[in-house]
Design a protein around this motif. Structure first.
Motif, PDB file in Angstrom:
ATOM      1  N   GLU A  77     -54.822  -6.482   7.927  1.00  0.00           N
ATOM      2  CA  GLU A  77     -53.602  -5.865   8.434  1.00  0.00           C
ATOM      3  C   GLU A  77     -53.793  -4.357   8.431  1.00  0.00           C
ATOM      4  O   GLU A  77     -54.220  -3.790   7.410  1.00  0.00           O
ATOM      5  CB  GLU A  77     -52.416  -6.255   7.553  1.00  0.00           C
ATOM      6  N   ASP A  78     -53.488  -3.724   9.526  1.00  0.00           N
ATOM      7  CA  ASP A  78     -53.611  -2.265   9.656  1.00  0.00           C
ATOM      8  C   ASP A  78     -55.001  -1.760   9.283  1.00  0.00           C
ATOM      9  O   ASP A  78     -55.146  -0.715   8.635  1.00  0.00           O
ATOM     10  CB  ASP A  78     -52.550  -1.553   8.804  1.00  0.00           C
ATOM     11  N   GLY A  79     -56.050  -2.523   9.661  1.00  0.00           N
ATOM     12  CA  GLY A  79     -57.420  -2.107   9.406  1.00  0.00           C
ATOM     13  C   GLY A  79     -57.868  -2.234   7.966  1.00  0.00           C
ATOM     14  O   GLY A  79     -58.902  -1.695   7.574  1.00  0.00           O
ATOM     15  N   LYS A  80     -57.110  -2.976   7.155  1.00  0.00           N
ATOM     16  CA  LYS A  80     -57.428  -3.158   5.732  1.00  0.00           C
ATOM     17  C   LYS A  80     -57.402  -4.645   5.388  1.00  0.00           C
ATOM     18  O   LYS A  80     -56.668  -5.427   5.982  1.00  0.00           O
ATOM     19  CB  LYS A  80     -56.392  -2.442   4.857  1.00  0.00           C
ATOM     20  N   VAL A  81     -58.189  -5.015   4.388  1.00  0.00           N
ATOM     21  CA  VAL A  81     -58.225  -6.407   3.936  1.00  0.00           C
ATOM     22  C   VAL A  81     -56.957  -6.691   3.134  1.00  0.00           C
ATOM     23  O   VAL A  81     -56.700  -6.062   2.110  1.00  0.00           O
ATOM     24  CB  VAL A  81     -59.479  -6.689   3.077  1.00  0.00           C
ATOM     25  N   LEU A  82     -56.175  -7.639   3.625  1.00  0.00           N
ATOM     26  CA  LEU A  82     -54.926  -8.033   2.975  1.00  0.00           C
ATOM     27  C   LEU A  82     -55.122  -9.278   2.104  1.00  0.00           C
ATOM     28  O   LEU A  82     -54.492  -9.414   1.063  1.00  0.00           O
ATOM     29  CB  LEU A  82     -53.852  -8.294   4.032  1.00  0.00           C
ATOM     30  N   LEU A  83     -55.998 -10.184   2.537  1.00  0.00           N
ATOM     31  CA  LEU A  83     -56.263 -11.421   1.791  1.00  0.00           C
ATOM     32  C   LEU A  83     -57.758 -11.674   1.771  1.00  0.00           C
ATOM     33  O   LEU A  83     -58.428 -11.587   2.800  1.00  0.00           O
ATOM     34  CB  LEU A  83     -55.565 -12.620   2.447  1.00  0.00           C
ATOM     35  N   TRP A  84     -58.270 -11.996   0.586  1.00  0.00           N
ATOM     36  CA  TRP A  84     -59.659 -12.392   0.384  1.00  0.00           C
ATOM     37  C   TRP A  84     -59.577 -13.720  -0.356  1.00  0.00           C
ATOM     38  O   TRP A  84     -59.380 -13.764  -1.557  1.00  0.00           O
ATOM     39  CB  TRP A  84     -60.380 -11.334  -0.454  1.00  0.00           C
ATOM     40  N   ASN A  85     -59.668 -14.815   0.375  1.00  0.00           N
ATOM     41  CA  ASN A  85     -59.468 -16.151  -0.186  1.00  0.00           C
ATOM     42  C   ASN A  85     -60.807 -16.880  -0.227  1.00  0.00           C
ATOM     43  O   ASN A  85     -61.332 -17.303   0.796  1.00  0.00           O
ATOM     44  CB  ASN A  85     -58.459 -16.897   0.679  1.00  0.00           C
ATOM     45  N   TRP A  86     -61.356 -17.018  -1.426  1.00  0.00           N
ATOM     46  CA  TRP A  86     -62.715 -17.484  -1.661  1.00  0.00           C
ATOM     47  C   TRP A  86     -62.711 -18.946  -2.095  1.00  0.00           C
ATOM     48  O   TRP A  86     -62.002 -19.319  -3.031  1.00  0.00           O
ATOM     49  CB  TRP A  86     -63.320 -16.617  -2.757  1.00  0.00           C
ATOM     50  N   PHE A  87     -63.531 -19.753  -1.418  1.00  0.00           N
ATOM     51  CA  PHE A  87     -63.712 -21.164  -1.765  1.00  0.00           C
ATOM     52  C   PHE A  87     -65.201 -21.380  -1.973  1.00  0.00           C
ATOM     53  O   PHE A  87     -66.008 -21.000  -1.128  1.00  0.00           O
ATOM     54  CB  PHE A  87     -63.240 -22.072  -0.624  1.00  0.00           C
ATOM     55  N   GLU A  88     -65.570 -21.989  -3.076  1.00  0.00           N
ATOM     56  CA  GLU A  88     -66.983 -22.224  -3.357  1.00  0.00           C
ATOM     57  C   GLU A  88     -67.145 -23.585  -4.008  1.00  0.00           C
ATOM     58  O   GLU A  88     -66.157 -24.251  -4.321  1.00  0.00           O
ATOM     59  CB  GLU A  88     -67.534 -21.142  -4.287  1.00  0.00           C
ATOM     60  N   ASP A  89     -68.381 -23.968  -4.248  1.00  0.00           N
ATOM     61  CA  ASP A  89     -68.643 -25.189  -5.007  1.00  0.00           C
ATOM     62  C   ASP A  89     -68.320 -24.858  -6.462  1.00  0.00           C
ATOM     63  O   ASP A  89     -69.189 -24.512  -7.254  1.00  0.00           O
ATOM     64  CB  ASP A  89     -70.105 -25.613  -4.844  1.00  0.00           C
ATOM     65  N   SER A  90     -67.046 -24.920  -6.791  1.00  0.00           N
ATOM     66  CA  SER A  90     -66.608 -24.492  -8.126  1.00  0.00           C
ATOM     67  C   SER A  90     -67.161 -25.400  -9.223  1.00  0.00           C
ATOM     68  O   SER A  90     -67.275 -24.980 -10.374  1.00  0.00           O
ATOM     69  CB  SER A  90     -65.088 -24.419  -8.205  1.00  0.00           C
ATOM     70  N   TYR A  91     -67.534 -26.614  -8.901  1.00  0.00           N
ATOM     71  CA  TYR A  91     -68.134 -27.496  -9.900  1.00  0.00           C
ATOM     72  C   TYR A  91     -69.486 -26.931 -10.348  1.00  0.00           C
ATOM     73  O   TYR A  91     -69.775 -26.862 -11.537  1.00  0.00           O
ATOM     74  CB  TYR A  91     -68.299 -28.914  -9.334  1.00  0.00           C
ATOM     75  N   GLU A  92     -70.291 -26.485  -9.392  1.00  0.00           N
ATOM     76  CA  GLU A  92     -71.600 -25.911  -9.709  1.00  0.00           C
ATOM     77  C   GLU A  92     -71.431 -24.635 -10.541  1.00  0.00           C
ATOM     78  O   GLU A  92     -72.128 -24.431 -11.529  1.00  0.00           O
ATOM     79  CB  GLU A  92     -72.385 -25.613  -8.426  1.00  0.00           C
ATOM     80  N   VAL A  93     -70.503 -23.793 -10.157  1.00  0.00           N
ATOM     81  CA  VAL A  93     -70.265 -22.536 -10.875  1.00  0.00           C
ATOM     82  C   VAL A  93     -69.725 -22.828 -12.271  1.00  0.00           C
ATOM     83  O   VAL A  93     -70.143 -22.245 -13.270  1.00  0.00           O
ATOM     84  CB  VAL A  93     -69.312 -21.606 -10.093  1.00  0.00           C
ATOM     85  N   SER A  94     -68.796 -23.781 -12.376  1.00  0.00           N
ATOM     86  CA  SER A  94     -68.198 -24.148 -13.656  1.00  0.00           C
ATOM     87  C   SER A  94     -69.253 -24.715 -14.624  1.00  0.00           C
ATOM     88  O   SER A  94     -69.253 -24.376 -15.807  1.00  0.00           O
ATOM     89  CB  SER A  94     -67.071 -25.158 -13.454  1.00  0.00           C
ATOM     90  N   LYS A  95     -70.133 -25.568 -14.093  1.00  0.00           N
ATOM     91  CA  LYS A  95     -71.190 -26.129 -14.948  1.00  0.00           C
ATOM     92  C   LYS A  95     -72.035 -25.005 -15.539  1.00  0.00           C
ATOM     93  O   LYS A  95     -72.342 -25.001 -16.720  1.00  0.00           O
ATOM     94  CB  LYS A  95     -72.093 -27.082 -14.150  1.00  0.00           C
ATOM     95  N   ALA A  96     -72.433 -24.056 -14.707  1.00  0.00           N
ATOM     96  CA  ALA A  96     -73.270 -22.947 -15.193  1.00  0.00           C
ATOM     97  C   ALA A  96     -72.486 -22.054 -16.149  1.00  0.00           C
ATOM     98  O   ALA A  96     -73.013 -21.614 -17.164  1.00  0.00           O
ATOM     99  CB  ALA A  96     -73.796 -22.137 -14.018  1.00  0.00           C
ATOM    100  N   TYR A  97     -71.209 -21.811 -15.860  1.00  0.00           N
ATOM    101  CA  TYR A  97     -70.386 -20.971 -16.728  1.00  0.00           C
ATOM    102  C   TYR A  97     -70.277 -21.585 -18.123  1.00  0.00           C
ATOM    103  O   TYR A  97     -70.364 -20.887 -19.137  1.00  0.00           O
ATOM    104  CB  TYR A  97     -68.990 -20.790 -16.118  1.00  0.00           C
ATOM    105  N   HIS A  98     -70.067 -22.884 -18.170  1.00  0.00           N
ATOM    106  CA  HIS A  98     -69.895 -23.588 -19.446  1.00  0.00           C
ATOM    107  C   HIS A  98     -71.201 -24.056 -20.081  1.00  0.00           C
ATOM    108  O   HIS A  98     -71.201 -24.734 -21.105  1.00  0.00           O
ATOM    109  CB  HIS A  98     -68.931 -24.776 -19.280  1.00  0.00           C
ATOM    110  N   GLY A  99     -72.320 -23.705 -19.458  1.00  0.00           N
ATOM    111  CA  GLY A  99     -73.627 -24.035 -20.027  1.00  0.00           C
ATOM    112  C   GLY A  99     -73.956 -25.508 -19.967  1.00  0.00           C
ATOM    113  O   GLY A  99     -74.672 -26.023 -20.837  1.00  0.00           O
ATOM    114  N   GLU A 100     -73.472 -26.178 -18.966  1.00  0.00           N
ATOM    115  CA  GLU A 100     -73.704 -27.636 -18.848  1.00  0.00           C
ATOM    116  C   GLU A 100     -74.904 -27.937 -17.968  1.00  0.00           C
ATOM    117  O   GLU A 100     -75.208 -27.306 -17.031  1.00  0.00           O
ATOM    118  CB  GLU A 100     -72.467 -28.315 -18.267  1.00  0.00           C
TER     119      GLU A 100
END
Length: 178
Positions: A155-178
């Motif tokens: 909006e008005d040449g600026k980022v208004l929304l940055w909506n990120w979707f990822e393989d959260s299972y893969e990220v969660s496993k690594a975050y929790h050391g699984e």
């Protein structure tokens, strides 16, 4: 990437400009009729993609000055995923994103690979699809390569929304050391 976007815009421009109608003889004719609304949407789409890609480029380079300049004051940064990871959820407002989200995310996640494979825009919304790899600093574990999708509103040449979707299972496993 720039070539892909150029081809995408040419294709979209051609497709949106083709009006298939029946002529007097009943045959189908393609005419290149572009309405003012179509042209305005095309220009908005191009600007949206330009702003979103500039933001992504600045982020990839660690260019905070450019990133901050491209952030709308009311920006929302929303990461979907495992709520046990501290950076998940909506972060509302430029100040909150800069002072709370970014330091928290930066302490926990280091991007090893981030590649956009597809990018498209329609009006004030852009979408990106790609692959990435990250290192979770809390566990020291690196993720396997995973896919992501990103929705950006401008909006008005600026980022208004940055909506990120990822393989959260893969990220969660690594975050929790699984």
């Amino acid at each position: 990437m720039k070539q892909l976007i150029g081809v995408l815009f040419i294709t979209l421009a051609f497709m949106s400009g083709c009006d298939t109608t029946k002529g007097e003889s009943g045959s189908t004719e393609a005419s290149m009729v572009t309405s003012a609304a179509d042209m305005a949407n095309e220009a908005a789409s191009e600007e949206t993609l330009k702003v979103a890609m500039a933001f992504m480029d600045a982020m990839g380079k660690g260019d905070m000055e450019t990133m901050v300049g491209l952030m709308h004051d009311d920006m929302v940064w929303h990461n979907e995923g495992d709520k046990r990871m501290p950076w998940i959820g909506p972060w509302n407002g430029k100040k909150v994103i800069l002072e709370q989200f970014m330091p928290l995310f930066g302490e926990n996640f280091k991007t090893i690979k981030w590649e956009a494979e597809d990018a498209l825009a329609d009006g004030n919304t852009a979408a990106f699809f790609g692959r990435m790899v990250g290192l979770l600093t809390t566990s020291g574990q690196e993720t396997k390569e995973f896919t992501y999708a990103l929705r950006v509103k401008v909006e008005d040449g600026k980022v208004l929304l940055w909506n990120w979707f990822e393989d959260s299972y893969e990220v969660s496993k690594a975050y929790h050391g699984e």
